[in-house]
Structure formats: structure tokens, C-alpha cells
Design a protein around this motif. Structure first.
Motif, short mmCIF file in Angstrom:
data_model
loop_
_atom_site.label_atom_id
_atom_site.label_comp_id
_atom_site.label_asym_id
_atom_site.label_seq_id
_atom_site.Cartn_x
_atom_site.Cartn_y
_atom_site.Cartn_z
N GLN A 34 0.83 -1.21 0.00
CA GLN A 34 0.00 0.00 0.00
C GLN A 34 0.86 1.26 0.00
N ALA A 35 1.94 1.23 0.80
CA ALA A 35 2.81 2.39 0.89
C ALA A 35 3.49 2.68 -0.45
N GLU A 36 3.94 1.64 -1.14
CA GLU A 36 4.58 1.82 -2.45
C GLU A 36 3.58 2.38 -3.45
N SER A 37 2.36 1.88 -3.41
CA SER A 37 1.32 2.35 -4.34
C SER A 37 0.98 3.82 -4.08
N LEU A 38 0.84 4.17 -2.79
CA LEU A 38 0.53 5.55 -2.44
C LEU A 38 1.68 6.48 -2.82
N LYS A 39 2.90 6.04 -2.59
CA LYS A 39 4.07 6.85 -2.95
C LYS A 39 4.08 7.15 -4.45
N LEU A 40 3.78 6.13 -5.26
CA LEU A 40 3.77 6.30 -6.71
C LEU A 40 2.69 7.29 -7.12
N GLU A 41 1.51 7.20 -6.54
CA GLU A 41 0.42 8.10 -6.91
C GLU A 41 0.74 9.55 -6.51
N LEU A 42 1.36 9.74 -5.36
CA LEU A 42 1.74 11.09 -4.93
C LEU A 42 2.80 11.67 -5.86
N ARG A 43 3.76 10.84 -6.25
CA ARG A 43 4.81 11.32 -7.15
C ARG A 43 4.26 11.64 -8.53
N ASN A 44 3.21 10.93 -8.93
CA ASN A 44 2.60 11.19 -10.24
C ASN A 44 1.92 12.56 -10.31
N GLY A 46 3.32 15.16 -8.76
CA GLY A 46 4.38 16.14 -8.53
C GLY A 46 4.83 16.29 -7.10
N MET A 47 4.41 15.40 -6.21
CA MET A 47 4.84 15.48 -4.81
C MET A 47 6.01 14.53 -4.57
N THR A 48 6.86 14.87 -3.64
CA THR A 48 7.97 14.01 -3.25
C THR A 48 7.51 13.16 -2.07
N ALA A 49 7.54 11.84 -2.22
CA ALA A 49 7.04 10.94 -1.18
C ALA A 49 8.16 10.01 -0.71
N GLN A 50 8.22 9.77 0.58
CA GLN A 50 9.22 8.89 1.16
C GLN A 50 8.56 7.97 2.17
N ILE A 51 8.81 6.67 2.05
CA ILE A 51 8.26 5.70 3.00
C ILE A 51 9.16 5.64 4.23
N MET A 52 8.56 5.78 5.41
CA MET A 52 9.32 5.72 6.66
C MET A 52 8.76 4.58 7.51
N GLU A 53 9.66 3.85 8.16
CA GLU A 53 9.24 2.73 8.99
C GLU A 53 8.72 3.23 10.33
N SER A 54 7.75 2.50 10.90
CA SER A 54 7.20 2.86 12.19
C SER A 54 8.24 2.61 13.28
N GLU A 55 8.07 3.28 14.42
CA GLU A 55 9.01 3.14 15.53
C GLU A 55 9.06 1.70 16.02
N GLU A 56 7.90 1.04 16.11
CA GLU A 56 7.85 -0.33 16.58
C GLU A 56 8.58 -1.27 15.63
N LYS A 57 8.44 -1.04 14.33
CA LYS A 57 9.12 -1.89 13.34
C LYS A 57 10.62 -1.71 13.43
N VAL A 58 11.06 -0.47 13.66
CA VAL A 58 12.49 -0.20 13.80
C VAL A 58 13.04 -0.92 15.02
N LYS A 59 12.29 -0.89 16.14
CA LYS A 59 12.75 -1.55 17.37
C LYS A 59 12.84 -3.05 17.17
N THR A 60 11.84 -3.64 16.48
CA THR A 60 11.85 -5.08 16.23
C THR A 60 13.03 -5.46 15.37
N LYS A 61 13.29 -4.68 14.33
CA LYS A 61 14.42 -4.94 13.43
C LYS A 61 15.74 -4.81 14.18
N TYR A 62 15.81 -3.82 15.08
CA TYR A 62 17.04 -3.62 15.85
C TYR A 62 17.36 -4.84 16.70
#
Length: 298
Positions: A34-44, A46-62
Motif C-alpha cells: 500500500q505504501a509503495e502504491s501511495l508513494k507512486l500516486e503522490l509522485r505522479n 508532482g509530490m515528493t514521497a518517502q516511505i518511513m518505517e514505524s518506531e515499533e518496526k524499527v525496534k523489532t528490526k534492531y
């Protein structure tokens, strides 16, 4: 605004943000697809879109993917400044890691007679490395396991030569490494950090002879400088011309008057150039604007 509102309806969020206030969080809790799809639509639109990971996901990955890193610092010949530079380097790295969502305790460590900054963090991404490759105080980057160092490749090549900010010498010039450190720390503490790898515009309201602007160009950013001293602006513009011509860089220079509130407000030396002839032809360029005028009129 209409296109943005339609996207909001499609993904179930309201367009309540002022689109002039950037960056801002559009929506949280999306799947990767969903995030990739939304990013593509925003860029289409003319907006600059960046996907950022949630804090909980970052902690789990760490917790599951923690690694130790050791960054070798540039040596400094003047022993009187070493301790101050070490403290500054620790702050530069700490602020950058925190801004990347990789907050970690940075610990100086002596190994083989050299000074390293060490820290533990989840495995750094390619995007993390692009930002960390620009740290002014860091000479080489390593991962460390069982006391063995493995070199990490810098993934953010200089857009122009490393010598651009250093060649112009004059009395009273601020050391370019110190200025570069300040640029990194300013970016890390700003709202623009989530888009650090886009073509940002760095503005220096008291530009002098342009050290900060040259460092911005080296990173691939655009530079805008305002300086009231005509001699400083002329020297900086002449230096930029000589540098680009010496390196046979394709560029265009224009000199013009600026109008501020209906009156002549100064003069501008504008450089548009690129890192290759092909990119210049395609319009993939960077811009340096050297403005002779009073910042209070800007």
C-alpha cells in the motif's frame, strides 16, 4: 489540490494538511504494498514521497538485526584541537543517527593508534549509508565483528570535486570541514531530513565567499547565497567560473539585476551546471545563485 483530495478518498485519509507545509505525514500503518502504491500516486502528481518505517518496526528490526559499526575519524595535526573535534564528531554522528531513526550511543574508541566512533544499531540500509557517507568528520566506515573490521563502501559520491570548497583561500575563512559538520547537523535537526537525498536548496543569508554553498553543491544540492560585500561576491563568482572551466564542466552563467519591492535590489550571478554533458542536455542540473545585496531586503 483536487488530485490530492481524490487520492485521500481512495486511501481513506483526509486532505486536512496545508500542502505548503512540508514535509508532513500522510498516513500511518500501511502495508509495504500500500505504501509503495501511495508513494507512486503522490509522485505522479508532482509530490515528493518517502516511505518511513514505524518506531515499533524499527525496534523489532534492531533486536533481531543489531550490528556494531566503527567509523574512523580524520586525523588532525594540531593536538590542541583534537579533543574539541572529537566532541563535535560524536555530536554530528549522534544527531544523524537519531534523525535516521537509528538512535544509538556513540562511543569513541582507540584502535591501532587511531580514533574510531563505535555504535550498535540495526543493519544500516543503503539510504542510511548515503547520508552517513557525507559525515564531515569521518574518513572511513567499517562494520565490526569479533574485533575484525570490514570496510563499508561510501554510497554518496561527490557531485562535484572534493576540492571545490577547499581551493579558494583567504584570510578569515572558516575551515571547510567545520562548516560541513555544521551543515550536516543543521540538516539532521531540520524538517528536511526525511528528504535528505533529494535536491534540497541550501540558503546562506551571509554567504561571504561561498564556502557553505560550495559544500552544498558537492553534496548535489542547490545553493543560494546573499552577500552585501561586492568584492566577496565577485571573487566567489570568478572562482566558480575558473573551477568549472578548468574541469571542463558544461555550464551556463548569467548576470542580472534583481527587483525587490519594485526597486533594484542587487545583482545576481547565476550558474547552472551538471556533472555530465548528458545530464546537462537532459536538464538534470544544479544551480548556484550568488546575490549581491542586503539580506534584510530578501
Amino acid at each position: 489540490r483536487t488530485d490530492y483530495t481524490n487520492i485521500g478518498k481512495k486511501y481513506g485519509f483526509t486532505a486536512r494538511w496545508n500542502l505548503k507545509d512540508v514535509p508532513f505525514l500522510v498516513q500511518d500503518g500501511l502495508s509495504e504494498e500500500q505504501a509503495e502504491s501511495l508513494k507512486l500516486e503522490l509522485r505522479n502528481i508532482g509530490m515528493t514521497a518517502q516511505i518511513m518505517e514505524s518506531e515499533e518496526k524499527v525496534k523489532t528490526k534492531y533486536r533481531s538485526d543489531s550490528m556494531t559499526y566503527a567509523f574512523l575519524l580524520y586525523p588532525h595535526a594540531n593536538i590542541r584541537y583534537r579533543q574539541s573535534l572529537l566532541q563535535l564528531a560524536v555530536q554530528e554522528l549522534s544527531m544523524t543517527l537519531a534523525a535516521l531513526g537509528r538512535g544509538a550511543e556513540v562511543v569513541p574508541k582507540e584502535m591501532g593508534g587511531a580514533t574510531f566512533l563505535t555504535f550498535e544499531a540495526a543493519k544500516l540500509t543503503e539510504r542510511d549509508m548515503r547520508m552517513l557517507s557525507q559525515l564531515a568528520s569521518v574518513y572511513m566506515l567499517f562494520s565490526m565483528e569479533d574485533g575484525r573490521l570490514t570496510t563499508l563502501e561510501r554510497t554518496h559520491p561527490n557531485y562535484v570535486g572534493e576540492d571545490l570548497p577547499a581551493l579558494l583561500k583567504y584570510k578569515g575563512k572558516t575551515n571547510e570541514m567545520f562548516t560541513d559538520t555544521m551543515l550536516t547537523m543543521a540538516l539532521a535537526s531540520s524538517a528536511f531530513m526525511p528528504v535528505h537525498d533529494s535536491q534540497l536548496i541550501v540558503c546562506d543569508p551571509m554567504a561571504g565567499r561561498g564556502t557553505t554553498l560550495m559544500l552544498a553543491l558537492r553534496r548535489g544540492y542547490h545553493g543560494v547565497g546573499i552577500e552585501i560585500d561586492k568584492a566577496d561576491v565577485k571573487e566567489s563568482a570568478d572562482y566558480m567560473t575558473r573551477y568549472l572551466e578548468f574541469h571542463r564542466t558544461k555550464y551556463k552563467r548569467t548576470d542580472s539585476s534583481l527587483t525587490v519591492r519594485g526597486k533594484v535590489g542587487g545583482r545576481e550571478n547565476k550558474f547552472v551546471f551538471s556533472d555530465s554533458t548528458e545530464h546537462f542536455k537532459d536538464g538534470d542540473t544544479r544551480t548556484l545563485r550568488l546575490i549581491c545585496g542586503d539580506t534584510r531586503d530578501a
